[in-house]
Scaffold this motif. Structure first.
Motif, PDB file in Angstrom:
ATOM      1  N   LEU A 116      -8.178  11.140  -1.765  1.00 47.66           N
ATOM      2  CA  LEU A 116      -7.754  10.583  -0.403  1.00 47.66           C
ATOM      3  C   LEU A 116      -6.445  10.564  -0.124  1.00 47.66           C
ATOM      4  O   LEU A 116      -5.536  10.338  -1.031  1.00 47.66           O
ATOM      5  CB  LEU A 116      -8.351   9.070  -0.588  1.00 47.66           C
ATOM      6  N   THR A 117      -6.069  11.117   1.057  1.00 48.19           N
ATOM      7  CA  THR A 117      -4.757  11.260   1.576  1.00 48.19           C
ATOM      8  C   THR A 117      -4.529  10.438   3.062  1.00 48.19           C
ATOM      9  O   THR A 117      -5.350  10.579   3.692  1.00 48.19           O
ATOM     10  CB  THR A 117      -4.253  12.724   1.681  1.00 48.19           C
ATOM     11  N   ILE A 118      -3.671   9.582   2.831  1.00 54.47           N
ATOM     12  CA  ILE A 118      -3.256   8.893   4.076  1.00 54.47           C
ATOM     13  C   ILE A 118      -2.129   9.027   4.703  1.00 54.47           C
ATOM     14  O   ILE A 118      -0.850   8.702   3.753  1.00 54.47           O
ATOM     15  CB  ILE A 118      -3.602   7.238   3.933  1.00 54.47           C
ATOM     16  N   VAL A 119      -1.899   9.136   5.949  1.00 55.93           N
ATOM     17  CA  VAL A 119      -0.560   9.271   6.535  1.00 55.93           C
ATOM     18  C   VAL A 119      -0.487   8.206   7.647  1.00 55.93           C
ATOM     19  O   VAL A 119      -1.345   8.199   8.275  1.00 55.93           O
ATOM     20  CB  VAL A 119      -0.488  10.706   7.301  1.00 55.93           C
ATOM     21  N   ASP A 120       0.532   7.398   7.714  1.00 61.51           N
ATOM     22  CA  ASP A 120       0.666   6.161   8.438  1.00 61.51           C
ATOM     23  C   ASP A 120       2.032   5.804   8.436  1.00 61.51           C
ATOM     24  O   ASP A 120       3.051   6.437   7.837  1.00 61.51           O
ATOM     25  CB  ASP A 120      -0.376   5.114   8.305  1.00 61.51           C
ATOM     26  N   LEU A 146       3.648   3.663   7.047  1.00 62.69           N
ATOM     27  CA  LEU A 146       4.122   3.157   5.684  1.00 62.69           C
ATOM     28  C   LEU A 146       4.251   4.392   4.735  1.00 62.69           C
ATOM     29  O   LEU A 146       4.988   4.374   3.748  1.00 62.69           O
ATOM     30  CB  LEU A 146       3.384   1.833   5.042  1.00 62.69           C
ATOM     31  N   HIS A 147       3.374   5.583   4.916  1.00 56.42           N
ATOM     32  CA  HIS A 147       3.219   6.538   4.157  1.00 56.42           C
ATOM     33  C   HIS A 147       3.438   7.742   5.312  1.00 56.42           C
ATOM     34  O   HIS A 147       2.258   8.600   5.694  1.00 56.42           O
ATOM     35  CB  HIS A 147       1.833   6.761   3.616  1.00 56.42           C
ATOM     36  N   PRO A 148       4.548   8.142   5.607  1.00 59.24           N
ATOM     37  CA  PRO A 148       4.917   9.343   6.551  1.00 59.24           C
ATOM     38  C   PRO A 148       4.464  10.717   5.855  1.00 59.24           C
ATOM     39  O   PRO A 148       4.214  10.663   4.662  1.00 59.24           O
ATOM     40  CB  PRO A 148       6.487   9.418   6.649  1.00 59.24           C
ATOM     41  N   PRO A 149       4.342  11.596   6.656  1.00 56.41           N
ATOM     42  CA  PRO A 149       3.645  12.874   6.138  1.00 56.41           C
ATOM     43  C   PRO A 149       4.975  13.580   4.894  1.00 56.41           C
ATOM     44  O   PRO A 149       4.119  14.129   3.999  1.00 56.41           O
ATOM     45  CB  PRO A 149       4.095  14.092   7.303  1.00 56.41           C
ATOM     46  N   SER A 150       5.950  12.981   4.833  1.00 54.41           N
ATOM     47  CA  SER A 150       6.762  13.609   3.608  1.00 54.41           C
ATOM     48  C   SER A 150       6.496  12.852   2.343  1.00 54.41           C
ATOM     49  O   SER A 150       6.750  13.376   1.276  1.00 54.41           O
ATOM     50  CB  SER A 150       8.419  13.666   3.927  1.00 54.41           C
ATOM     51  N   ALA A 151       5.884  11.698   2.520  1.00 55.62           N
ATOM     52  CA  ALA A 151       5.585  10.925   1.247  1.00 55.62           C
ATOM     53  C   ALA A 151       3.973  10.303   1.564  1.00 55.62           C
ATOM     54  O   ALA A 151       3.985   9.044   1.643  1.00 55.62           O
ATOM     55  CB  ALA A 151       6.433  10.049   1.227  1.00 55.62           C
ATOM     56  N   PRO A 152       2.921  10.820   1.749  1.00 56.26           N
ATOM     57  CA  PRO A 152       1.663  10.331   1.842  1.00 56.26           C
ATOM     58  C   PRO A 152       1.062   9.413   0.869  1.00 56.26           C
ATOM     59  O   PRO A 152       1.411   9.646  -0.210  1.00 56.26           O
ATOM     60  CB  PRO A 152       0.779  11.531   2.392  1.00 56.26           C
ATOM     61  N   LEU A 153       0.281   8.577   1.311  1.00 50.36           N
ATOM     62  CA  LEU A 153      -0.389   7.941   0.103  1.00 50.36           C
ATOM     63  C   LEU A 153      -1.615   8.815  -0.394  1.00 50.36           C
ATOM     64  O   LEU A 153      -2.287   9.224   0.217  1.00 50.36           O
ATOM     65  CB  LEU A 153      -1.030   6.569   0.759  1.00 50.36           C
TER      66      LEU A 153
END
Length: 118
Positions: free
Chosen positions: A33-37, A39-46
């Protein structure tokens, strides 16, 4: 836990009712599972790897008591995408676009982009 083959009705009910036990049956053991938001931008996704980590994430999310509705589903044999319209208890909206890869009826990869009002 019994194995369930993913269908949009089961997925919708599990998300909208915050039923982590049912969600757990929809993921492959090796799912990612990858999340971009914000708090977690594309350069450092969750990035969460494995069903257990994903279920822990969903369990934590249930403490936020988001009211969510699934809309705009696009479904094929190996892909599923949808929009999630949510609202926090205080009224703040949240919107997510989710893309799933499926294998043998289970989610193997999930990519979600989510945004909310600050």
């Amino acid at each position: 836990m019994t194995q369930t083959t993913l269908n949009i009705t089961t997925l919708r009910q599990a998300i909208e009712q915050e039923n982590v036990d049912v969600l757990a049956t929809l993921y492959a053991d090796d799912a990612c599972l990858t999340i971009v938001d914000t708090l977690h931008p594309p350069s450092a996704p969750l990035e969460l790897k494995g069903k257990e980590a994903i279920c822990d994430f969903y369990t934590d999310n249930t403490t936020r008591h988001l009211a969510c509705t699934i809309v705009d589903e696009v479904i094929s044999k190996e892909k599923l995408a949808f929009t999630e319209l949510c609202q926090y208890p205080g009224g703040q909206p949240m919107l997510a676009a989710t893309f799933l890869d499926l294998r043998d009826g289970l989610i193997t990869r999930q990519f979600t982009i989510q945004v909310w009002d600050e």
